[in-house]
Design a protein around this motif. Structure first.
Motif, PDB file in Angstrom:
ATOM      1  N   VAL A  48       0.849  -1.190   0.000  1.00 20.83           N
ATOM      2  CA  VAL A  48       0.000   0.000   0.000  1.00 20.83           C
ATOM      3  C   VAL A  48       0.885   1.241   0.000  1.00 20.83           C
ATOM      4  O   VAL A  48       1.758   1.386   0.862  1.00 20.83           O
ATOM      5  CB  VAL A  48      -0.925   0.022   1.233  1.00 20.83           C
ATOM      6  N   GLU A 100      -1.411   8.121  -2.329  1.00 21.80           N
ATOM      7  CA  GLU A 100      -1.449   7.273  -1.144  1.00 21.80           C
ATOM      8  C   GLU A 100      -2.719   6.418  -1.132  1.00 21.80           C
ATOM      9  O   GLU A 100      -3.784   6.854  -1.555  1.00 21.80           O
ATOM     10  CB  GLU A 100      -1.394   8.126   0.112  1.00 21.80           C
ATOM     11  N   GLY A 101      -2.557   5.212  -0.605  1.00 22.89           N
ATOM     12  CA  GLY A 101      -3.684   4.299  -0.456  1.00 22.89           C
ATOM     13  C   GLY A 101      -3.840   3.317  -1.593  1.00 22.89           C
ATOM     14  O   GLY A 101      -4.574   2.329  -1.461  1.00 22.89           O
ATOM     15  N   SER A 135       4.718   3.223   3.852  1.00 25.48           N
ATOM     16  CA  SER A 135       4.192   2.132   3.002  1.00 25.48           C
ATOM     17  C   SER A 135       4.304   0.798   3.731  1.00 25.48           C
ATOM     18  O   SER A 135       3.422  -0.054   3.624  1.00 25.48           O
ATOM     19  CB  SER A 135       4.947   2.079   1.675  1.00 25.48           C
ATOM     20  N   ASN A 142      -2.923  -3.138   6.833  1.00 25.64           N
ATOM     21  CA  ASN A 142      -3.983  -3.671   5.987  1.00 25.64           C
ATOM     22  C   ASN A 142      -4.091  -5.183   6.111  1.00 25.64           C
ATOM     23  O   ASN A 142      -5.206  -5.731   6.102  1.00 25.64           O
ATOM     24  CB  ASN A 142      -3.758  -3.269   4.537  1.00 25.64           C
ATOM     25  N   ILE A 176      -4.361   4.740   7.213  1.00 26.32           N
ATOM     26  CA  ILE A 176      -4.510   4.563   5.765  1.00 26.32           C
ATOM     27  C   ILE A 176      -4.758   3.100   5.444  1.00 26.32           C
ATOM     28  O   ILE A 176      -5.613   2.754   4.615  1.00 26.32           O
ATOM     29  CB  ILE A 176      -3.251   5.071   5.029  1.00 26.32           C
ATOM     30  N   GLY A 177      -4.019   2.219   6.122  1.00 24.89           N
ATOM     31  CA  GLY A 177      -4.159   0.785   5.870  1.00 24.89           C
ATOM     32  C   GLY A 177      -5.464   0.191   6.354  1.00 24.89           C
ATOM     33  O   GLY A 177      -5.758  -0.971   6.056  1.00 24.89           O
ATOM     34  N   ARG A 431      -7.957   6.826   3.329  1.00 20.08           N
ATOM     35  CA  ARG A 431      -8.304   5.527   3.912  1.00 20.08           C
ATOM     36  C   ARG A 431      -9.448   4.872   3.145  1.00 20.08           C
ATOM     37  O   ARG A 431      -9.393   3.675   2.821  1.00 20.08           O
ATOM     38  CB  ARG A 431      -8.682   5.725   5.377  1.00 20.08           C
ATOM     39  N   CYS A 434      -8.203   3.737  -0.218  1.00 22.16           N
ATOM     40  CA  CYS A 434      -7.393   2.520  -0.075  1.00 22.16           C
ATOM     41  C   CYS A 434      -8.277   1.281  -0.048  1.00 22.16           C
ATOM     42  O   CYS A 434      -8.033   0.308  -0.770  1.00 22.16           O
ATOM     43  CB  CYS A 434      -6.554   2.612   1.203  1.00 22.16           C
ATOM     44  N   GLN A 437      -9.778   0.665  -3.524  1.00 18.91           N
ATOM     45  CA  GLN A 437      -8.825   0.191  -4.529  1.00 18.91           C
ATOM     46  C   GLN A 437      -8.384  -1.245  -4.261  1.00 18.91           C
ATOM     47  O   GLN A 437      -8.187  -2.029  -5.195  1.00 18.91           O
ATOM     48  CB  GLN A 437      -7.615   1.123  -4.584  1.00 18.91           C
TER      49      GLN A 437
END
Length: 477
Positions: A48, A100-101, A135, A142, A176-177, A431, A434, A437
């Motif tokens: 990610v 990002e994400g 990352s 995640n 974010i994860g 977030r 992410c 996607q």
């Protein structure tokens, strides 16, 4: 938000090379660098992207102070003219990045920098620091969130993080994860990651009895009463005292937390005790050195868990703690032409993909799922109406032909002529993006063990350029 000046957070050789470029007349030559990574942590199917916002802040705040210049003079290896040049140093180049994400894969450029040689070279250290750290944590988070199967996961790792930025930005990356919250208060204040937490074992120990500790807490925080029940004896005293405190306070929306012991066994027993006492809405939170493997195991064993707190194994990505992103020169400009450059190694995995490139993600028109990524030379145009041949990135004799697909260019421009032209999304938007996607990847790519290898192919034009350079360097017959 306060922005630190991290200009001097660089490897010393960035400065010696910069001085060398300056003295040899190369400081204004336009070059292209790619940031990419080689291996997905934990043997996963994807990583990610994270850390772009901090890179933007860094570049916008680059400035050598008078103190910096005086320090560099003491090293006695930089010319006076170069040090004068540094006093007015600013980034004036262009940057493209995958936002990002977004799920990313080995070999493809996450970030591409086009700038005068000194500038492009100088930002290497902080760029890699920002991308590699966040990352890595976003990818690990995640995995843990997906293992929890919809149960909220809070990041609890500040006290085990590797430094203050490891804690603060690690919490940002974990959000974010997919993490729902953090124990790190400053990450809430500065980035909007929801802070959460109730009590430690010391709270319980401060009172004469466990019951008194619970009763007092319920009186103080009737709307946020989660009681830590494993200070002494989970089933013998902890859960019974919690039930008594909840009943006397008239609280039904509440929680208990377990931080030790046989989680699967204890949560099943505790759930029955809570339900029998009429506390069916009481949530059970567990923590204690968790990761995706342990979470999957205790869920499979029938544990009654409503949410997880995950600390050291998330914030340090303990099982595979190095992301391995690199930053390599891929092209130079000369007389208006872009000249591709390649790095060659006896280790074939370290041979770079040359040239100024763009990356497409290929989606199936039938179901919208991501099929593969395609790296192309910057000026290539792919006709979506024509069949497209893709080759396996490792076993190149394997290939597939696509006929019903659509393309999306992954990188977007972040800086143009030194000015940020990117409208930064909020952290919650990143977030959500992410999650969206990642759901476009096939389940076979998302699985934890032996994930399907996602294709990242080179266009025929880029493939031919790469092999031409290899032949010129004598590495191919």
């Amino acid at each position: 938000m306060y922005h630190n000046n991290y200009t001097m957070l660089c490897d010393f050789y960035e400065l010696t090379m910069a001085n060398g470029y300056f003295e040899s007349g190369k400081k204004d030559e336009i070059v292209y660098f790619d940031c990419f990574f080689r291996t997905i942590p934990d043997g996963g199917g994807f990583a990610v992207a994270a850390g772009l916002e901090q890179l933007i802040d860094y570049i916008e705040n680059i400035k050598f102070t008078d103190e910096d210049i005086e320090y560099l003079k003491t090293k006695k290896c930089f010319s006076e003219a170069f040090l004068e040049y540094l006093k007015e140093f600013r980034f004036t180049g262009d940057i493209w990045a995958i936002p990002e994400g977004i799920p990313i894969f080995p070999g493809e450029p996450i970030i591409t920098v086009r700038a005068p040689a000194i500038q492009a070279q100088f930002i290497e250290t902080y760029l890699l620091l920002a991308v590699n750290h966040q990352s890595l944590i976003a990818t690990k988070a995640n995995r843990i969130v997906r293992a929890a199967q919809g149960r909220p996961v809070a990041e609890f790792g500040s006290r085990r993080a590797q430094g203050s930025d490891g804690a603060i930005l690690g919490a940002r990356a974990a959000y974010i994860g997919g993490c729902a919250a953090t124990a790190c208060t400053i990450s809430d204040r500065d980035y909007g990651v929801p802070a959460t937490g109730t009590m430690a074992h010391s709270w319980v120990q401060m009172f004469d009895t466990e019951y008194e500790a619970f009763k007092t807490y319920c009186e103080l925080y009737p709307n946020n009463a989660t009681l830590l029940v494993d200070t002494y004896d989970v089933l013998g005293s902890g859960v019974p005292n919690a039930i008594r405190a909840f009943h006397e306070a008239g609280i039904t929306k509440c929680g208990i937390r377990l931080d030790s012991g046989d989680i699967a066994y204890l949560t099943v027993k505790a759930r029955k005790m809570l339900d029998d006492a009429g506390l069916t809405e009481c949530k059970i939170v567990v923590s204690n050195s968790l990761d995706e493997t342990i979470i999957r195991d205790i869920i499979a064993q029938g544990a009654c868990v409503d949410s997880f707190g995950v600390g050291e194994r998330l914030i340090t990505a303990k099982s595979d703690p190095v992301f391995g992103g690199v930053y390599k020169l891929v092209a130079k400009e000369k007389d208006g032409d872009i000249i591709p450059k390649i790095k060659i190694s006896e280790n074939t995995g370290k041979i770079t993909n040359p040239h100024y490139k763009k990356v497409y993600r290929i989606f199936s028109k039938e179901n919208g799922q991501a099929i593969a990524d395609l790296m192309c030379v910057h000026d290539e145009v792919i006709d979506e109406n024509m069949p497209l041949d893709l080759f396996d990135p490792v076993d190149t004799w394997k290939h597939k032909t696509l006929a019903d697909y659509e393309l999306k260019e992954l990188q977007i421009q972040i800086f143009k002529d030194g000015k940020c032209v990117y409208n930064k999304p909020t952290l919650s938007e990143i977030r959500d993006y992410c999650r969206e996607q990642i759901n476009l990847l096939w389940a076979e790519v998302r699985r934890f063990e032996n994930p399907h290898r996602y294709y990242v192919d080179l266009s025929e034009k880029l493939w031919n350029i790469k092999h031409k350079l290899l032949k010129e360097k004598g590495k191919l017959n």
